[in-house]
Write a protein that holds these residues in place. Structure first.
Motif, PDB file in Angstrom:
ATOM      1  N   VAL A  60       8.515  34.002 -50.446  1.00 32.59           N
ATOM      2  CA  VAL A  60       9.963  34.236 -50.799  1.00 32.59           C
ATOM      3  C   VAL A  60      10.669  33.001 -51.058  1.00 32.59           C
ATOM      4  CG1 VAL A  60      12.080  35.086 -49.989  1.00 32.59           C
ATOM      5  CG2 VAL A  60      10.017  35.949 -49.181  1.00 32.59           C
ATOM      6  N   VAL A  61      11.203  32.670 -52.133  1.00 32.54           N
ATOM      7  CA  VAL A  61      11.670  31.305 -52.617  1.00 32.54           C
ATOM      8  C   VAL A  61      13.412  31.647 -52.694  1.00 32.54           C
ATOM      9  CG1 VAL A  61       9.573  30.797 -54.034  1.00 32.54           C
ATOM     10  CG2 VAL A  61      11.576  32.086 -55.070  1.00 32.54           C
ATOM     11  N   ARG A  62      14.382  30.521 -52.561  1.00 31.31           N
ATOM     12  CA  ARG A  62      15.451  30.454 -52.665  1.00 31.31           C
ATOM     13  C   ARG A  62      15.887  28.862 -52.908  1.00 31.31           C
ATOM     14  NH1 ARG A  62      17.885  31.361 -46.458  1.00 31.31           N
ATOM     15  NH2 ARG A  62      17.140  29.224 -45.801  1.00 31.31           N
ATOM     16  N   VAL A  63      17.136  28.863 -53.771  1.00 35.29           N
ATOM     17  CA  VAL A  63      17.396  27.438 -54.251  1.00 35.29           C
ATOM     18  C   VAL A  63      19.027  27.294 -54.031  1.00 35.29           C
ATOM     19  CG1 VAL A  63      17.525  28.214 -56.575  1.00 35.29           C
ATOM     20  CG2 VAL A  63      17.024  25.954 -56.101  1.00 35.29           C
ATOM     21  N   ARG A  64      19.497  26.000 -53.944  1.00 33.42           N
ATOM     22  CA  ARG A  64      20.672  25.932 -53.671  1.00 33.42           C
ATOM     23  C   ARG A  64      20.998  24.254 -54.527  1.00 33.42           C
ATOM     24  NH1 ARG A  64      22.193  24.453 -47.414  1.00 33.42           N
ATOM     25  NH2 ARG A  64      20.511  22.625 -47.150  1.00 33.42           N
ATOM     26  N   ALA A  65      22.192  24.369 -54.955  1.00 32.68           N
ATOM     27  CA  ALA A  65      22.672  23.110 -55.757  1.00 32.68           C
ATOM     28  C   ALA A  65      23.251  22.004 -54.573  1.00 32.68           C
ATOM     29  CB  ALA A  65      23.431  23.352 -56.723  1.00 32.68           C
ATOM     30  N   LYS A  66      23.144  20.492 -54.806  1.00 31.92           N
ATOM     31  CA  LYS A  66      23.641  19.855 -53.966  1.00 31.92           C
ATOM     32  C   LYS A  66      24.489  18.801 -54.837  1.00 31.92           C
ATOM     33  CE  LYS A  66      21.563  18.226 -50.490  1.00 31.92           C
ATOM     34  NZ  LYS A  66      20.488  17.642 -49.547  1.00 31.92           N
ATOM     35  N   ASN A  67      25.590  18.417 -54.189  1.00 32.16           N
ATOM     36  CA  ASN A  67      26.258  17.310 -55.017  1.00 32.16           C
ATOM     37  C   ASN A  67      26.124  15.915 -54.020  1.00 32.16           C
ATOM     38  OD1 ASN A  67      28.192  17.393 -52.902  1.00 32.16           O
ATOM     39  ND2 ASN A  67      29.841  18.573 -54.322  1.00 32.16           N
ATOM     40  N   LYS A  68      27.154  14.801 -54.255  1.00 31.42           N
ATOM     41  CA  LYS A  68      26.688  13.608 -53.446  1.00 31.42           C
ATOM     42  C   LYS A  68      27.026  14.104 -52.188  1.00 31.42           C
ATOM     43  CE  LYS A  68      28.378   8.837 -53.616  1.00 31.42           C
ATOM     44  NZ  LYS A  68      29.479   7.865 -54.221  1.00 31.42           N
ATOM     45  N   MET A  69      27.832  14.732 -51.533  1.00 30.13           N
ATOM     46  CA  MET A  69      28.004  14.965 -50.174  1.00 30.13           C
ATOM     47  C   MET A  69      27.688  16.401 -49.752  1.00 30.13           C
ATOM     48  SD  MET A  69      29.083  12.187 -49.098  1.00 30.13           S
ATOM     49  CE  MET A  69      29.441  12.630 -47.547  1.00 30.13           C
ATOM     50  N   ALA A  70      27.674  17.342 -50.346  1.00 29.77           N
ATOM     51  CA  ALA A  70      27.490  18.615 -49.938  1.00 29.77           C
ATOM     52  C   ALA A  70      26.482  19.345 -50.613  1.00 29.77           C
ATOM     53  CB  ALA A  70      28.874  19.275 -49.781  1.00 29.77           C
ATOM     54  N   ALA A  71      25.903  20.475 -49.942  1.00 28.67           N
ATOM     55  CA  ALA A  71      24.926  21.440 -50.375  1.00 28.67           C
ATOM     56  C   ALA A  71      25.814  22.827 -50.496  1.00 28.67           C
ATOM     57  CB  ALA A  71      23.779  21.682 -49.637  1.00 28.67           C
ATOM     58  N   GLY A  72      25.635  23.524 -51.519  1.00 29.86           N
ATOM     59  CA  GLY A  72      26.042  24.849 -51.720  1.00 29.86           C
ATOM     60  C   GLY A  72      25.276  26.007 -50.862  1.00 29.86           C
ATOM     61  N   GLU A  73      25.702  27.262 -51.063  1.00 35.37           N
ATOM     62  CA  GLU A  73      25.066  28.264 -50.644  1.00 35.37           C
ATOM     63  C   GLU A  73      23.612  28.541 -51.359  1.00 35.37           C
ATOM     64  OE1 GLU A  73      25.724  30.121 -47.810  1.00 35.37           O
ATOM     65  OE2 GLU A  73      27.572  29.020 -47.666  1.00 35.37           O
TER      66      GLU A  73
END
Length: 494
Positions: free
Chosen positions: A250-263
């Motif tokens: 099972v795989v899943r991915v999320r995006a991150k910016n400088k400070m926070a990670a999304g869902e």
């Protein structure tokens, strides 16, 4: 009536047990989420403090820079004006002296002396500093070119907001590939739906994967935890060298910016097809040591029953009281354990259809080994691989002489090829194919063509030394190059 009530009660107990397990999992999930929230808030607060400190430091540095520029310009202008002031003072003094001398000349009564003094005054006036000095200040008092205005920056700071949390990407199932025990996962960033990509708020991606034997998304008790791949700058990543010892990943991915990670994205379950097995230690010859994926030959009193290893002084006969394998076979534990000269161990999973692949690596001190397949029911305790119609094998030896051969039904064929350090075994039960490959050289050593009529198991023999097997492997892509050109040995196939 009572039996029916008991059955109904058992169903209630099963339902309650399942609900209890579900609630325990829910409780654990909420607790983990709470802990993660607290950790994330601390991290965000710490990041905010760092950003504010960096902003304050940047303003201070810019203030020092501008102050230094203003101070340098002030000093430059002051020096120029001080020089001009000094020159003016000297010119004024010279002018006053010349004016006094001229007034005194007017009182002279002697024509000759008067004319001489007047000539001197004229010459001095011509050369006087007062008449060569510019009477306009060399510098102005204005510092307007260094005036700064931070009103726009103040407005910008007042409008400052948190970075938007990146939206969840979408895994592109059509571009995801499972091949050669590698999994390639690709996804579409949220920017394709109107968000921002890596050039905007998103700086990188984080992927998580875990193995499971069920295709549901929730983690069942005892399932493996998520493994992470961090700081992915593209929209695709390949996980290499996996052992496919589960039915799914099972795989899943999320995006991150400088400070926070999304869902995280919606998880995607990818099926892994591989033959995963181990050694059936209950079948191992008593002088074989099975440890994980490794088998070694550790003889008990070997010098007393193997003439090839007897010492010249034959001291083993007095030192070892272990009788020959033929005589001790009856004392071996385990009904299916191999005995006698059959230093054999079988795999613990049968093959009744499909394609399968595994690899073998001899240890450094090996002398002789065989690897292949056998009908478990047709292989007796004292049978050696390749010497009956129930087994097929590749046999290698470097005892006295080095050789490589394939064996079946007590017939052998020598192979003109160096002893491989990594041997691949491919078995297609449905097509009756059994192939041996030198994996390092990508060389097909030999391929049997037959018809399998009973369940098969992987089979191994070792004498002196040992080997390690690698299982949980997919059929590698390089096998496609060999399957169309089988080098069958018909005289060994049946």
């Amino acid at each position: 009536m009572m039996d029916a009530q008991k059955e109904a009660l058992r169903r209630i107990i099963t339902t309650l047990a399942n609900k209890n397990e579900e609630l325990q999992h829910f409780q654990e999930t909420v607790e983990n989420t709470l802990t993660a929230l607290q950790d994330e808030s601390r991290k965000v607060m710490s990041g905010l403090e760092v950003e504010l400190e960096q902003l304050h430091s940047a303003v201070e540095e810019k203030g020092v820079e501008l102050s230094q520029i203003i101070t340098e310009e002030k000093h430059r202008k002051e020096a120029a004006l001080q020089k001009q002031l000094s020159e003016g003072k000297y010119a004024l003094l010279s002018c006053e002296e010349l004016m006094e001398f001229a007034n005194q000349t007017l009182t002279i009564t002697s024509e000759e002396e008067f004319l001489q003094a007047a000539k001197e005054i004229k010459e001095r006036v011509t050369m006087a500093p007062a008449f060569r000095l510019t009477t306009r200040p060399a510098m102005s008092e204005s510092m307007a070119e260094f005036t700064v205005d931070f009103s726009a920056e103040r407005v910008w700071l007042q409008r400052l907001q948190f970075l938007p949390v990146p939206r969840a990407p979408e895994i592109d199932v059509s571009r995801c590939v499972v091949n050669d025990n590698n999994i390639t996962i690709a996804w579409r960033p949220a920017c394709e739906a109107g968000g921002e990509g890596l050039n905007g708020s998103t700086e990188c991606y984080e992927l998580e994967y875990r193995k499971t034997n069920c295709d549901i998304m929730l983690t069942a008790p005892g399932e493996a935890c998520w493994e992470k791949i961090l700081d992915i700058t593209g929209t695709q990543v390949t996980i290499s060298g996996l052992k496919f010892d589960s039915h799914f990943v099972v795989v899943r991915v999320r995006a991150k910016n400088k400070m926070a990670a999304g869902e995280f994205s919606e998880p995607v379950t990818m099926e892994t097809t591989a033959f995963n097995f181990g050694f059936d230690a209950s079948t191992a010859h008593a002088e074989l040591k099975v440890q994980g994926n490794t088998v070694t030959w550790e003889p008990q009193g070997v010098k007393s029953h193997d003439s090839r290893l007897r010492g010249k002084d034959n001291r083993s006969s007095s030192r070892s009281g272990t009788p020959s394998p033929n005589k001790t076979a009856g004392s071996r534990t385990g009904r299916d354990r191999f005995a006698g000269e059959s230093y054999t161990v079988l795999g613990d999973h049968e093959m009744t259809g499909g394609s399968h692949y595994w690899e073998l690596r001899p240890l450094a001190d090996w002398k002789s080994f065989s690897v292949g397949v056998a009908y478990r029911a047709g292989l007796g305790r004292f049978d050696q691989l390749g010497k009956s119609a129930s087994s097929w094998c590749l046999h290698g030896t470097q005892w006295l002489q080095t050789s490589l051969a394939v064996k079946h039904n007590n017939r052998a064929k020598a192979l003109d090829w160096p002893l491989p350090q990594r041997i691949g075994v491919y078995c297609n039960y449905d097509n009756g194919d059994l192939s041996f490959i030198d994996v390092d050289q990508l060389r097909l050593l030999h391929s049997f063509k037959t018809k399998f009529t009973q369940p098969l198991v992987p089979a191994f023999t070792v004498w002196c030394g040992g080997f390690t097997i690698t299982t949980g492997l997919q059929v590698p892509s390089f096998m496609r190059n060999f399957l169309s050109s089988h080098q069958s040995l018909t005289n060994l196939s049946q």
